[in-house]
Design a protein around this motif. Structure first.
Motif, PDB file in Angstrom:
ATOM      1  N   TRP A  14       0.832  -1.196   0.000  1.00 48.58           N
ATOM      2  CA  TRP A  14       0.000   0.000   0.000  1.00 48.58           C
ATOM      3  C   TRP A  14       0.874   1.257   0.000  1.00 48.58           C
ATOM      4  O   TRP A  14       0.573   2.245  -0.678  1.00 48.58           O
ATOM      5  CB  TRP A  14      -0.926   0.011   1.214  1.00 48.58           C
ATOM      6  CG  TRP A  14      -2.104  -0.897   1.072  1.00 48.58           C
ATOM      7  CD1 TRP A  14      -2.261  -2.153   1.593  1.00 48.58           C
ATOM      8  CD2 TRP A  14      -3.309  -0.625   0.341  1.00 48.58           C
ATOM      9  NE1 TRP A  14      -3.473  -2.678   1.234  1.00 48.58           N
ATOM     10  CE2 TRP A  14      -4.138  -1.763   0.465  1.00 48.58           C
ATOM     11  CE3 TRP A  14      -3.758   0.461  -0.404  1.00 48.58           C
ATOM     12  CZ2 TRP A  14      -5.402  -1.827  -0.128  1.00 48.58           C
ATOM     13  CZ3 TRP A  14      -5.017   0.394  -0.998  1.00 48.58           C
ATOM     14  CH2 TRP A  14      -5.824  -0.746  -0.857  1.00 48.58           C
ATOM     15  N   CYS A  15       1.942   1.212   0.758  1.00 52.67           N
ATOM     16  CA  CYS A  15       2.860   2.356   0.799  1.00 52.67           C
ATOM     17  C   CYS A  15       3.433   2.637  -0.591  1.00 52.67           C
ATOM     18  O   CYS A  15       3.464   3.792  -1.046  1.00 52.67           O
ATOM     19  CB  CYS A  15       3.995   2.096   1.784  1.00 52.67           C
ATOM     20  SG  CYS A  15       3.488   1.886   3.507  1.00 52.67           S
ATOM     21  N   ALA A  16       3.887   1.581  -1.241  1.00 52.98           N
ATOM     22  CA  ALA A  16       4.475   1.736  -2.569  1.00 52.98           C
ATOM     23  C   ALA A  16       3.437   2.211  -3.578  1.00 52.98           C
ATOM     24  O   ALA A  16       3.717   3.096  -4.405  1.00 52.98           O
ATOM     25  CB  ALA A  16       5.100   0.415  -3.023  1.00 52.98           C
ATOM     26  N   ALA A  17       2.222   1.645  -3.512  1.00 49.73           N
ATOM     27  CA  ALA A  17       1.185   2.019  -4.468  1.00 49.73           C
ATOM     28  C   ALA A  17       0.794   3.480  -4.316  1.00 49.73           C
ATOM     29  O   ALA A  17       0.645   4.211  -5.318  1.00 49.73           O
ATOM     30  CB  ALA A  17      -0.040   1.121  -4.278  1.00 49.73           C
ATOM     31  N   LEU A  18       0.646   3.947  -3.077  1.00 54.34           N
ATOM     32  CA  LEU A  18       0.268   5.343  -2.865  1.00 54.34           C
ATOM     33  C   LEU A  18       1.379   6.287  -3.302  1.00 54.34           C
ATOM     34  O   LEU A  18       1.118   7.334  -3.916  1.00 54.34           O
ATOM     35  CB  LEU A  18      -0.080   5.567  -1.391  1.00 54.34           C
ATOM     36  CG  LEU A  18      -0.651   6.939  -1.013  1.00 54.34           C
ATOM     37  CD1 LEU A  18      -1.847   7.284  -1.885  1.00 54.34           C
ATOM     38  CD2 LEU A  18      -1.037   6.974   0.460  1.00 54.34           C
ATOM     39  N   ALA A  19       2.631   5.915  -3.024  1.00 60.00           N
ATOM     40  CA  ALA A  19       3.758   6.763  -3.430  1.00 60.00           C
ATOM     41  C   ALA A  19       3.872   6.833  -4.948  1.00 60.00           C
ATOM     42  O   ALA A  19       4.107   7.918  -5.513  1.00 60.00           O
ATOM     43  CB  ALA A  19       5.052   6.238  -2.817  1.00 60.00           C
ATOM     44  N   VAL A  20       3.699   5.715  -5.628  1.00 57.35           N
ATOM     45  CA  VAL A  20       3.775   5.704  -7.101  1.00 57.35           C
ATOM     46  C   VAL A  20       2.617   6.498  -7.693  1.00 57.35           C
ATOM     47  O   VAL A  20       2.792   7.278  -8.646  1.00 57.35           O
ATOM     48  CB  VAL A  20       3.789   4.261  -7.629  1.00 57.35           C
ATOM     49  CG1 VAL A  20       3.625   4.250  -9.150  1.00 57.35           C
ATOM     50  CG2 VAL A  20       5.087   3.559  -7.245  1.00 57.35           C
ATOM     51  N   PHE A  96       6.669   7.891   0.657  1.00 49.93           N
ATOM     52  CA  PHE A  96       6.906   6.488   1.012  1.00 49.93           C
ATOM     53  C   PHE A  96       7.609   6.381   2.360  1.00 49.93           C
ATOM     54  O   PHE A  96       7.228   5.572   3.211  1.00 49.93           O
ATOM     55  CB  PHE A  96       7.753   5.823  -0.078  1.00 49.93           C
ATOM     56  CG  PHE A  96       8.024   4.369   0.161  1.00 49.93           C
ATOM     57  CD1 PHE A  96       7.052   3.412  -0.072  1.00 49.93           C
ATOM     58  CD2 PHE A  96       9.267   3.947   0.636  1.00 49.93           C
ATOM     59  CE1 PHE A  96       7.302   2.066   0.155  1.00 49.93           C
ATOM     60  CE2 PHE A  96       9.526   2.614   0.872  1.00 49.93           C
ATOM     61  CZ  PHE A  96       8.543   1.661   0.630  1.00 49.93           C
ATOM     62  N   ALA A  97       8.627   7.220   2.584  1.00 50.96           N
ATOM     63  CA  ALA A  97       9.376   7.173   3.835  1.00 50.96           C
ATOM     64  C   ALA A  97       8.501   7.557   5.019  1.00 50.96           C
ATOM     65  O   ALA A  97       8.626   6.977   6.110  1.00 50.96           O
ATOM     66  CB  ALA A  97      10.587   8.106   3.748  1.00 50.96           C
ATOM     67  N   GLY A 116      -0.242   8.637   4.917  1.00 47.26           N
ATOM     68  CA  GLY A 116       0.023   8.803   3.492  1.00 47.26           C
ATOM     69  C   GLY A 116      -1.028   9.647   2.806  1.00 47.26           C
ATOM     70  O   GLY A 116      -0.704  10.532   1.998  1.00 47.26           O
ATOM     71  N   THR A 117      -2.295   9.401   3.119  1.00 49.84           N
ATOM     72  CA  THR A 117      -3.380  10.149   2.485  1.00 49.84           C
ATOM     73  C   THR A 117      -3.339  11.620   2.873  1.00 49.84           C
ATOM     74  O   THR A 117      -3.469  12.511   2.021  1.00 49.84           O
ATOM     75  CB  THR A 117      -4.732   9.543   2.882  1.00 49.84           C
ATOM     76  OG1 THR A 117      -4.786   8.172   2.477  1.00 49.84           O
ATOM     77  CG2 THR A 117      -5.883  10.308   2.227  1.00 49.84           C
ATOM     78  N   LEU A 118      -3.155  11.897   4.163  1.00 49.58           N
ATOM     79  CA  LEU A 118      -3.174  13.281   4.631  1.00 49.58           C
ATOM     80  C   LEU A 118      -1.991  14.081   4.094  1.00 49.58           C
ATOM     81  O   LEU A 118      -2.143  15.238   3.686  1.00 49.58           O
ATOM     82  CB  LEU A 118      -3.176  13.311   6.161  1.00 49.58           C
ATOM     83  CG  LEU A 118      -4.452  12.782   6.827  1.00 49.58           C
ATOM     84  CD1 LEU A 118      -4.257  12.691   8.329  1.00 49.58           C
ATOM     85  CD2 LEU A 118      -5.655  13.656   6.492  1.00 49.58           C
ATOM     86  N   VAL A 119      -0.807  13.488   4.081  1.00 49.28           N
ATOM     87  CA  VAL A 119       0.366  14.213   3.571  1.00 49.28           C
ATOM     88  C   VAL A 119       0.265  14.401   2.060  1.00 49.28           C
ATOM     89  O   VAL A 119       0.591  15.465   1.524  1.00 49.28           O
ATOM     90  CB  VAL A 119       1.662  13.480   3.959  1.00 49.28           C
ATOM     91  CG1 VAL A 119       2.869  14.137   3.299  1.00 49.28           C
ATOM     92  CG2 VAL A 119       1.844  13.478   5.479  1.00 49.28           C
ATOM     93  N   VAL A 139      12.957  17.926   3.004  1.00 49.31           N
ATOM     94  CA  VAL A 139      11.875  17.133   3.595  1.00 49.31           C
ATOM     95  C   VAL A 139      12.054  15.660   3.276  1.00 49.31           C
ATOM     96  O   VAL A 139      11.838  14.789   4.133  1.00 49.31           O
ATOM     97  CB  VAL A 139      10.512  17.654   3.098  1.00 49.31           C
ATOM     98  CG1 VAL A 139       9.392  16.701   3.484  1.00 49.31           C
ATOM     99  CG2 VAL A 139      10.247  19.043   3.675  1.00 49.31           C
ATOM    100  N   CYS A 140      12.465  15.343   2.059  1.00 54.01           N
ATOM    101  CA  CYS A 140      12.694  13.946   1.685  1.00 54.01           C
ATOM    102  C   CYS A 140      13.781  13.323   2.552  1.00 54.01           C
ATOM    103  O   CYS A 140      13.616  12.205   3.066  1.00 54.01           O
ATOM    104  CB  CYS A 140      13.079  13.865   0.210  1.00 54.01           C
ATOM    105  SG  CYS A 140      13.449  12.191  -0.358  1.00 54.01           S
TER     106      CYS A 140
END
Length: 423
Positions: A14-20, A96-97, A116-119, A139-140
């Motif tokens: 899920w983390c990877a999918a949202l970041a992509v 992702f991080a 992830g959604t909020l950021v 930030v990264c």
């Protein structure tokens, strides 16, 4: 026989999918506007000079962010894609991080998705992922560092590797912008305080106790103190080779010059603002508003009107939980917000802008995610889910002036400029 406790499943997919997904959205029309806008007019010339090692310009800022912009130009050409592609990658990696840090800090799948959604829909990350400025690289790097710090605490068997990676990332964060300095100092101070209160007789050499069992305070100082400073110094290496105004009198003299440039008294600016205005989302910045590339377009840096305000009571909740229930994740996020914002209460910088709230606002959104996770666990699932949906809806409503989409005409800004401070 009692059942073994349920082990939560890592939502890394899920983390990877949202970041992509976030990255692909940031890529859409990344080359618009086709001309430099806002602070790109400062950083693009500095990046070009880096490639030529001619005249050392923009000396008031560290080097890493400009080096990333220069690398993009070197690989993809001196065009909008070359200027901004590495910013978009840094934004996706930061997202992702942040989610990975949330996972190691909470082991809650909902907290990860919420963070992830909020950021992603908080406006700041998206806008800075589409412009060649230094803030996104800072930030990264901070997000990468705190992901590795959380991983070291959760999985101390790999703590040495995680702290080493965190140290590298902290050095790069400082090498992007000095805003990161207080947050780069915080992990080492926290390690010392936790070991001190553990009451170990051999404070410096004991391997027992929090935050990373098996790691001595001396070794932690190497990874979180010496290594970040070394990496930070390495980012200045190209500056020794400039033909004009390079670092000729040593790194210390150059930093005195940087400090003088940072603290010089500047003329007032129509977009300048103060930290109380940042917290209440009262003062925005139009990065762009003009007829370019065949249409009226705009880019408005403002916080998500819903989550920027909901995040304030969430910060209070996290601070209370950190104190009363000794919840490390909640307490840490409240402290990190206070540290990142507190810099601007004491900084000797005559003119301050809303983009300086990028880091604090990110911690604020994570605090909101932790609070929504608490509501979710308490049975208020519809409320928690509704906040995430509404945040995404606000993002969709503002999308046209976050991504420089074509607008109807010169007066279109009024659709989104709800208060005078947003005009």
């Amino acid at each position: 026989m009692s059942r073994a406790p349920e082990q939560p499943r890592d939502p890394i997919a899920w983390c990877a999918a949202l970041a992509v997904g976030f990255w692909l959205l940031a890529l859409w029309n990344l080359a618009i506007p086709s001309a430099p806008y806002f602070d790109e007019v400062h950083y693009l010339p500095a990046a070009r000079e880096l490639l030529e090692l001619g005249n050392f310009t923009n000396r008031e800022h560290p080097m890493f962010g400009k080096e990333m912009i220069a690398l993009g130009i070197a690989i993809f050409g001196d065009n909008p894609w070359g200027w901004r592609l590495f910013s978009s990658l840094a934004g996706a990696l930061a997202l992702f991080a942040i989610m990975r840090a949330a996972w190691f800090a909470t082991l809650s799948r909902f907290a990860v998705v919420a963070a992830g959604t909020l950021v992603a829909t908080g406006f700041h990350l998206f806008i800075h992922s589409r412009i060649a400025m230094l803030d996104i690289f800072m930030v990264c790097a901070i997000a990468l560092a705190y992901w590795q710090l959380a991983a070291a605490m959760r999985e101390p068997e790999t703590g040495r590797r995680s702290l080493a990676l965190a140290g590298i990332a902290l050095g790069l964060a400082m090498g992007a912008k000095w805003n990161a300095v207080p947050l780069a100092m915080a992990p080492g101070i926290a390690f010392l305080v936790l070991r001190w209160f553990a009451g170990r007789r051999r404070l410096f050499l004991s391997r027992r106790g929090m935050p990373v069992p098996g790691m001595t305070l001396v070794e932690a100082f190497l990874w979180l103190g010496i290594l970040p400073l070394f990496v930070y110094w390495l980012t200045f290496w190209p500056a020794y080779s400039f033909q004009v105004d390079g670092i000729n009198e040593g790194i210390a003299a150059h930093h005195r010059l940087m400090l003088d440039l940072q603290t010089q008294v500047l003329q007032s600016h129509p977009y300048e603002s103060t930290w109380p205005e940042w917290m209440l989302n009262l003062r925005a910045i139009w990065y762009l508003y003009e007829n370019v590339d065949g249409a009226q377009r705009g880019v408005l840096l403002v916080g998500n009107p819903l989550t920027m305000l909901l995040g304030l009571p969430a910060l209070v909740w996290c601070a209370m939980r950190g104190i009363s229930q000794k919840s490390p994740a909640h307490g840490a996020i409240a402290v990190l917000y206070a540290v990142s914002l507190g810099l601007w209460l004491v900084a000797e910088k005559s003119t301050q802008f809303y983009y300086h709230y990028f880091l604090p606002s990110t911690f604020l959104l994570i605090a909101l995610a932790l609070t929504l996770d608490d509501l979710w666990r308490a049975g208020w699932k519809k409320v928690s889910g509704a906040v995430l949906v509404l945040s995404a809806l606000f993002f969709g409503f503002f999308y046209e002036i976050l991504a420089a989409e074509p607008l109807a005409g010169p007066d279109s800004f009024a659709t989104w400029a709800w208060i005078d401070g947003w005009k």
